[in-house]
Motif scaffolding. Structure first.
Motif, PDB file in Angstrom:
ATOM      1  N   GLY A 221       6.942 -16.408  -5.704  1.00 56.24           N
ATOM      2  CA  GLY A 221       7.675 -15.240  -6.178  1.00 56.24           C
ATOM      3  C   GLY A 221       8.484 -15.549  -7.420  1.00 56.24           C
ATOM      4  O   GLY A 221       8.509 -14.764  -8.381  1.00 56.24           O
ATOM      5  N   LEU A 222       9.137 -16.707  -7.448  1.00 57.92           N
ATOM      6  CA  LEU A 222       9.919 -17.108  -8.609  1.00 57.92           C
ATOM      7  C   LEU A 222       9.016 -17.308  -9.816  1.00 57.92           C
ATOM      8  O   LEU A 222       9.361 -16.922 -10.945  1.00 57.92           O
ATOM      9  N   GLU A 223       7.872 -17.885  -9.597  1.00 55.61           N
ATOM     10  CA  GLU A 223       6.909 -18.113 -10.674  1.00 55.61           C
ATOM     11  C   GLU A 223       6.423 -16.786 -11.261  1.00 55.61           C
ATOM     12  O   GLU A 223       6.364 -16.613 -12.490  1.00 55.61           O
ATOM     13  N   LEU A 224       6.087 -15.837 -10.395  1.00 60.69           N
ATOM     14  CA  LEU A 224       5.627 -14.525 -10.855  1.00 60.69           C
ATOM     15  C   LEU A 224       6.740 -13.787 -11.598  1.00 60.69           C
ATOM     16  O   LEU A 224       6.490 -13.111 -12.600  1.00 60.69           O
ATOM     17  N   PHE A 225       7.967 -13.922 -11.109  1.00 61.96           N
ATOM     18  CA  PHE A 225       9.098 -13.293 -11.781  1.00 61.96           C
ATOM     19  C   PHE A 225       9.258 -13.832 -13.194  1.00 61.96           C
ATOM     20  O   PHE A 225       9.513 -13.079 -14.137  1.00 61.96           O
ATOM     21  N   ARG A 226       9.095 -15.127 -13.347  1.00 57.77           N
ATOM     22  CA  ARG A 226       9.269 -15.748 -14.665  1.00 57.77           C
ATOM     23  C   ARG A 226       8.115 -15.438 -15.614  1.00 57.77           C
ATOM     24  O   ARG A 226       8.276 -15.502 -16.829  1.00 57.77           O
ATOM     25  N   GLU A 227       6.942 -15.119 -15.049  1.00 59.60           N
ATOM     26  CA  GLU A 227       5.771 -14.838 -15.885  1.00 59.60           C
ATOM     27  C   GLU A 227       5.867 -13.492 -16.591  1.00 59.60           C
ATOM     28  O   GLU A 227       5.283 -13.306 -17.661  1.00 59.60           O
ATOM     29  N   GLY A 228       6.540 -12.556 -15.996  1.00 59.33           N
ATOM     30  CA  GLY A 228       6.593 -11.240 -16.625  1.00 59.33           C
ATOM     31  C   GLY A 228       7.710 -10.405 -16.045  1.00 59.33           C
ATOM     32  O   GLY A 228       8.129 -10.612 -14.897  1.00 59.33           O
ATOM     33  N   PRO A 229       8.211  -9.466 -16.831  1.00 66.05           N
ATOM     34  CA  PRO A 229       9.326  -8.645 -16.364  1.00 66.05           C
ATOM     35  C   PRO A 229       8.904  -7.707 -15.244  1.00 66.05           C
ATOM     36  O   PRO A 229       7.749  -7.300 -15.150  1.00 66.05           O
ATOM     37  N   CYS A 230       9.850  -7.392 -14.387  1.00 65.36           N
ATOM     38  CA  CYS A 230       9.613  -6.378 -13.356  1.00 65.36           C
ATOM     39  C   CYS A 230      10.850  -5.494 -13.292  1.00 65.36           C
ATOM     40  O   CYS A 230      11.947  -5.882 -13.708  1.00 65.36           O
ATOM     41  N   ASP A 231      10.669  -4.295 -12.775  1.00 64.62           N
ATOM     42  CA  ASP A 231      11.770  -3.337 -12.730  1.00 64.62           C
ATOM     43  C   ASP A 231      12.616  -3.475 -11.476  1.00 64.62           C
ATOM     44  O   ASP A 231      13.778  -3.070 -11.468  1.00 64.62           O
ATOM     45  N   LEU A 232      12.042  -4.059 -10.418  1.00 66.35           N
ATOM     46  CA  LEU A 232      12.770  -4.201  -9.159  1.00 66.35           C
ATOM     47  C   LEU A 232      12.105  -5.282  -8.327  1.00 66.35           C
ATOM     48  O   LEU A 232      10.877  -5.439  -8.366  1.00 66.35           O
ATOM     49  N   LEU A 233      12.915  -6.024  -7.567  1.00 62.52           N
ATOM     50  CA  LEU A 233      12.389  -7.060  -6.676  1.00 62.52           C
ATOM     51  C   LEU A 233      12.709  -6.701  -5.238  1.00 62.52           C
ATOM     52  O   LEU A 233      13.841  -6.309  -4.923  1.00 62.52           O
TER      53      LEU A 233
ATOM     54  N   MET B  12       0.831  -1.211   0.000  1.00 59.14           N
ATOM     55  CA  MET B  12       0.000   0.000   0.000  1.00 59.14           C
ATOM     56  C   MET B  12       0.865   1.261   0.000  1.00 59.14           C
ATOM     57  O   MET B  12       0.579   2.229  -0.708  1.00 59.14           O
ATOM     58  N   ALA B  13       1.940   1.250   0.784  1.00 63.57           N
ATOM     59  CA  ALA B  13       2.823   2.414   0.842  1.00 63.57           C
ATOM     60  C   ALA B  13       3.475   2.678  -0.511  1.00 63.57           C
ATOM     61  O   ALA B  13       3.534   3.824  -0.978  1.00 63.57           O
ATOM     62  N   LEU B  14       3.950   1.623  -1.158  1.00 59.14           N
ATOM     63  CA  LEU B  14       4.610   1.793  -2.452  1.00 59.14           C
ATOM     64  C   LEU B  14       3.621   2.229  -3.531  1.00 59.14           C
ATOM     65  O   LEU B  14       3.953   3.039  -4.403  1.00 59.14           O
ATOM     66  N   GLU B  15       2.410   1.710  -3.469  1.00 59.71           N
ATOM     67  CA  GLU B  15       1.398   2.116  -4.439  1.00 59.71           C
ATOM     68  C   GLU B  15       1.027   3.587  -4.273  1.00 59.71           C
ATOM     69  O   GLU B  15       0.723   4.276  -5.251  1.00 59.71           O
ATOM     70  N   ARG B  16       1.080   4.090  -3.043  1.00 56.80           N
ATOM     71  CA  ARG B  16       0.821   5.517  -2.822  1.00 56.80           C
ATOM     72  C   ARG B  16       1.891   6.376  -3.479  1.00 56.80           C
ATOM     73  O   ARG B  16       1.641   7.534  -3.834  1.00 56.80           O
ATOM     74  N   TYR B  17       3.080   5.827  -3.628  1.00 58.92           N
ATOM     75  CA  TYR B  17       4.163   6.549  -4.297  1.00 58.92           C
ATOM     76  C   TYR B  17       4.143   6.337  -5.811  1.00 58.92           C
ATOM     77  O   TYR B  17       5.039   6.780  -6.517  1.00 58.92           O
ATOM     78  N   GLY B  18       3.134   5.641  -6.303  1.00 56.86           N
ATOM     79  CA  GLY B  18       2.965   5.494  -7.746  1.00 56.86           C
ATOM     80  C   GLY B  18       3.547   4.245  -8.349  1.00 56.86           C
ATOM     81  O   GLY B  18       3.542   4.091  -9.576  1.00 56.86           O
ATOM     82  N   TYR B  19       4.035   3.316  -7.527  1.00 62.01           N
ATOM     83  CA  TYR B  19       4.600   2.083  -8.070  1.00 62.01           C
ATOM     84  C   TYR B  19       3.496   1.044  -8.302  1.00 62.01           C
ATOM     85  O   TYR B  19       2.497   1.014  -7.595  1.00 62.01           O
ATOM     86  N   HIS B  20       3.724   0.197  -9.299  1.00 60.26           N
ATOM     87  CA  HIS B  20       2.819  -0.937  -9.544  1.00 60.26           C
ATOM     88  C   HIS B  20       3.408  -2.142  -8.822  1.00 60.26           C
ATOM     89  O   HIS B  20       4.519  -2.589  -9.135  1.00 60.26           O
ATOM     90  N   VAL B  21       2.681  -2.681  -7.829  1.00 57.36           N
ATOM     91  CA  VAL B  21       3.226  -3.718  -6.961  1.00 57.36           C
ATOM     92  C   VAL B  21       2.495  -5.040  -7.160  1.00 57.36           C
ATOM     93  O   VAL B  21       1.264  -5.103  -7.099  1.00 57.36           O
ATOM     94  N   THR B  22       3.269  -6.108  -7.405  1.00 60.59           N
ATOM     95  CA  THR B  22       2.759  -7.471  -7.415  1.00 60.59           C
ATOM     96  C   THR B  22       3.324  -8.172  -6.187  1.00 60.59           C
ATOM     97  O   THR B  22       4.495  -7.986  -5.851  1.00 60.59           O
ATOM     98  N   VAL B  23       2.496  -8.964  -5.510  1.00 63.94           N
ATOM     99  CA  VAL B  23       2.946  -9.562  -4.251  1.00 63.94           C
ATOM    100  C   VAL B  23       2.916 -11.085  -4.313  1.00 63.94           C
ATOM    101  O   VAL B  23       2.149 -11.688  -5.061  1.00 63.94           O
ATOM    102  N   ALA B  24       3.784 -11.679  -3.484  1.00 61.69           N
ATOM    103  CA  ALA B  24       3.808 -13.132  -3.293  1.00 61.69           C
ATOM    104  C   ALA B  24       4.123 -13.398  -1.837  1.00 61.69           C
ATOM    105  O   ALA B  24       4.850 -12.623  -1.190  1.00 61.69           O
ATOM    106  N   ALA B  25       3.581 -14.501  -1.309  1.00 61.68           N
ATOM    107  CA  ALA B  25       3.751 -14.826   0.107  1.00 61.68           C
ATOM    108  C   ALA B  25       4.830 -15.867   0.361  1.00 61.68           C
ATOM    109  O   ALA B  25       5.125 -16.181   1.517  1.00 61.68           O
TER     110      ALA B  25
END
Length: 229
Positions: A42-54, A24-37
């Protein structure tokens, strides 16, 4: 990532309260956040699509943050920011050795977290004016650096350097033969004054040596490091 598009961050954190509050904090700063528990998701989500930072927690079920960081580094140079328990130096060292670019301690201060993220994203996308003013090609023995293209070759083989490793090498290349202290490197490469642990420099130098050659960066005990001409 285009100039107008929000940066995509993959947050992997098993604590639901922390995960939700950080997202929520990062989204308030304008970032698009995908989460994993957990690490495997997390590895699966990383492989599904590019991200700018982990943003990876160290203690994760299934595949821990250190293992996840290593797996990501097998195929990607995307910036990685580790989250560690306060005072747990082993987590910090292990994360940096695994290929992380930086770390924050928990509980995470939002201002510090955002500053670290902004710094990492700058390192991944820009070259400082000083670096862009370098020659088109720099040669140090069997190492060739092309600052404008952000490419590095060892024996004509292109090296895959993480953003922080590349910025560190470019900083050394801008001052060949000059001893640079850890505090100078923290200020000029990591983009902020760091009052704490300078091991992040030592560990990044170690990773860089493995890629460009162990004897290319010399340790000057008590002072810092320098790039051999």
């Amino acid at each position: 990532m285009s100039d107008s598009a929000p940066a995509k961050i993959l947050l992997v954190e098993d604590d639901e309260v922390i995960r939700k509050s950080v997202a929520m904090a990062l989204e308030r700063y304008g970032y698009h956040v995908t989460v994993a528990a957990d690490g495997l998701t997390g590895l699966e989500l990383f492989r599904e699509g590019p991200c700018d930072l982990l943003l990876l927690d160290v203690m994760l079920p299934g595949l821990d943050g250190i293992g996840l960081c290593r797996r990501i580094r097998e195929s990607s140079t995307a910036p990685i920011l580790m989250m560690s328990a306060r005072g747990d130096s082993l987590d910090v060292v292990s994360g940096l050795e695994a290929g992380a670019d930086d770390y924050v301690v928990k509980p995470v201060d939002t201002a510090v977290l955002v500053a670290r993220i902004r710094s990492l994203l700058r390192r991944a996308t820009i070259v400082s004016t000083k670096q862009s003013g370098q020659a088109d090609r720099l040669v140090f023995g069997n190492l060739t650096i092309e600052p404008a293209a952000l490419e590095v070759y060892r024996d004509d083989e292109e090296l895959a350097l993480a953003p922080t490793e590349l910025r560190l090498l470019l900083e050394f290349a801008a001052h060949p033969g000059v001893v640079l202290s850890r505090q100078t490197l923290l200020r000029d490469v990591w983009d902020y004054g760091w009052d704490g642990d300078s091991r992040v420099v030592d560990l990044c130098v170690q990773r860089l040596r493995k890629k460009i050659g162990a004897d290319r960066i010399e340790t000057v005990r008590g002072f810092g490091y320098k790039l051999r001409r």
